[in-house]
Design a protein around this motif. Structure first.
Motif, PDB file in Angstrom:
ATOM      1  N   ILE A  30       1.064  -0.821   0.121  1.00  0.00           N
ATOM      2  CA  ILE A  30       0.007   0.093   0.444  1.00  0.00           C
ATOM      3  C   ILE A  30       1.395   1.317  -0.128  1.00  0.00           C
ATOM      4  O   ILE A  30       2.000   1.219   0.695  1.00  0.00           O
ATOM      5  CB  ILE A  30      -1.097  -0.101   1.489  1.00  0.00           C
ATOM      6  N   ASN A  31       0.333   2.475  -0.622  1.00  0.00           N
ATOM      7  CA  ASN A  31       1.043   3.359  -1.172  1.00  0.00           C
ATOM      8  C   ASN A  31       0.217   4.344  -1.367  1.00  0.00           C
ATOM      9  O   ASN A  31      -1.277   3.974  -1.439  1.00  0.00           O
ATOM     10  CB  ASN A  31       1.699   3.611  -2.009  1.00  0.00           C
ATOM     11  N   HIS A  32       0.503   5.797  -0.418  1.00  0.00           N
ATOM     12  CA  HIS A  32      -0.642   7.055  -0.894  1.00  0.00           C
ATOM     13  C   HIS A  32       0.151   8.130  -1.572  1.00  0.00           C
ATOM     14  O   HIS A  32       1.680   7.928  -1.489  1.00  0.00           O
ATOM     15  CB  HIS A  32      -1.141   6.791   0.509  1.00  0.00           C
ATOM     16  N   SER A  33      -0.723   9.274  -1.835  1.00  0.00           N
ATOM     17  CA  SER A  33      -0.280  10.193  -1.869  1.00  0.00           C
ATOM     18  C   SER A  33      -1.422  11.468  -1.705  1.00  0.00           C
ATOM     19  O   SER A  33      -2.234  11.002  -0.787  1.00  0.00           O
ATOM     20  CB  SER A  33      -0.449  10.920  -3.636  1.00  0.00           C
ATOM     21  N   ASN A  34      -0.981  12.891  -1.778  1.00  0.00           N
ATOM     22  CA  ASN A  34      -2.872  13.368  -0.773  1.00  0.00           C
ATOM     23  C   ASN A  34      -3.732  13.271  -1.392  1.00  0.00           C
ATOM     24  O   ASN A  34      -4.827  13.896  -1.037  1.00  0.00           O
ATOM     25  CB  ASN A  34      -2.069  15.279  -1.453  1.00  0.00           C
ATOM     26  N   ASN A  35      -3.812  12.446  -2.763  1.00  0.00           N
ATOM     27  CA  ASN A  35      -5.430  12.257  -3.753  1.00  0.00           C
ATOM     28  C   ASN A  35      -5.644  10.601  -3.408  1.00  0.00           C
ATOM     29  O   ASN A  35      -6.688  10.771  -3.645  1.00  0.00           O
ATOM     30  CB  ASN A  35      -4.355  13.041  -5.244  1.00  0.00           C
ATOM     31  N   MET A  56      -5.414  -1.531  -7.367  1.00  0.00           N
ATOM     32  CA  MET A  56      -6.508  -0.913  -6.900  1.00  0.00           C
ATOM     33  C   MET A  56      -6.165   0.832  -6.270  1.00  0.00           C
ATOM     34  O   MET A  56      -5.489   0.971  -5.894  1.00  0.00           O
ATOM     35  CB  MET A  56      -7.401  -1.710  -6.040  1.00  0.00           C
ATOM     36  N   ILE A  57      -6.790   1.682  -7.163  1.00  0.00           N
ATOM     37  CA  ILE A  57      -6.014   3.282  -7.011  1.00  0.00           C
ATOM     38  C   ILE A  57      -8.100   3.321  -5.828  1.00  0.00           C
ATOM     39  O   ILE A  57      -9.507   3.324  -6.562  1.00  0.00           O
ATOM     40  CB  ILE A  57      -6.105   3.693  -7.981  1.00  0.00           C
ATOM     41  N   LEU A  58      -7.580   4.046  -4.804  1.00  0.00           N
ATOM     42  CA  LEU A  58      -8.945   4.898  -4.358  1.00  0.00           C
ATOM     43  C   LEU A  58      -8.565   5.963  -3.529  1.00  0.00           C
ATOM     44  O   LEU A  58      -7.233   6.404  -3.092  1.00  0.00           O
ATOM     45  CB  LEU A  58      -9.209   3.674  -2.583  1.00  0.00           C
ATOM     46  N   ALA A  59      -9.946   6.859  -3.129  1.00  0.00           N
ATOM     47  CA  ALA A  59      -9.839   8.223  -3.646  1.00  0.00           C
ATOM     48  C   ALA A  59      -9.449   7.931  -1.447  1.00  0.00           C
ATOM     49  O   ALA A  59      -9.888   6.671  -1.197  1.00  0.00           O
ATOM     50  CB  ALA A  59     -11.541   9.110  -3.588  1.00  0.00           C
ATOM     51  N   PRO A  60      -8.815   8.926  -0.899  1.00  0.00           N
ATOM     52  CA  PRO A  60      -8.416   8.997   0.151  1.00  0.00           C
ATOM     53  C   PRO A  60     -10.519   8.096   1.742  1.00  0.00           C
ATOM     54  O   PRO A  60     -10.182   7.912   2.374  1.00  0.00           O
ATOM     55  CB  PRO A  60      -8.096  10.059   1.397  1.00  0.00           C
TER      56      PRO A  60
END
Length: 105
Positions: A30-35, A56-60
Motif C-alpha cells: 500500500i502506498n499513498h499520496s495526498n490524492n 486498486m486506486i482509491l480516493a482517501p
C-alpha cells in the motif's frame, strides 16, 4: 413525483465470469499520496519474484471506508471462527508482510 413510500432499490452489480473466478493473493503493498491510495495485490512464491496481479486506486475517503468494512468483517469472522493469530512459531517477533520472508539471509 411518485410518493408511495417505496424503499430505494439496492445497488445492482454485475460481474464477468473472469472476475468472478477471483485471483489468489498473498501479498499486498500500500502506498499513498495526498490524492489517492494505491493497493497492489501480488502473488509470491519462494522460487520466483512476486508478480502484481491487481492494482486498486482509491480516493482517501474510499480507503477509509474499506478499512472500516474490513475491520467490521474481521470482527464478524473472529466472532464466528475464533481469533486470527498473526504469529509465526508461537512468537510475534520476526513477522513480515511477505509470506516467505524478504529473500535476504
Amino acid at each position: 413525483m411518485d410518493n408511495n413510500n417505496e424503499q430505494p432499490k439496492g445497488l445492482q452489480l454485475s460481474i464477468s465470469p473472469e472476475v468472478a473466478k477471483g485471483q489468489y493473493t498473498n501479498l499486498a503493498m500500500i502506498n499513498h499520496s495526498n490524492n489517492e491510495f494505491v493497493i497492489d495485490f501480488a502473488y509470491m512464491l519462494p522460487v520466483t519474484p512476486p508478480q502484481i496481479i491487481s492494482r486498486m486506486i482509491l480516493a482517501p475517503e474510499h480507503a477509509k471506508r474499506l478499512l472500516m468494512a474490513l475491520s467490521e468483517n474481521v470482527s464478524r469472522y473472529e466472532a464466528e471462527f475464533g481469533t486470527i493469530k498473526l504469529t509465526q512459531n508461537g512468537s510475534s517477533e520476526g513477522l513480515t508482510a511477505t509470506p516467505f520472508g524478504t529473500g535476504k539471509a
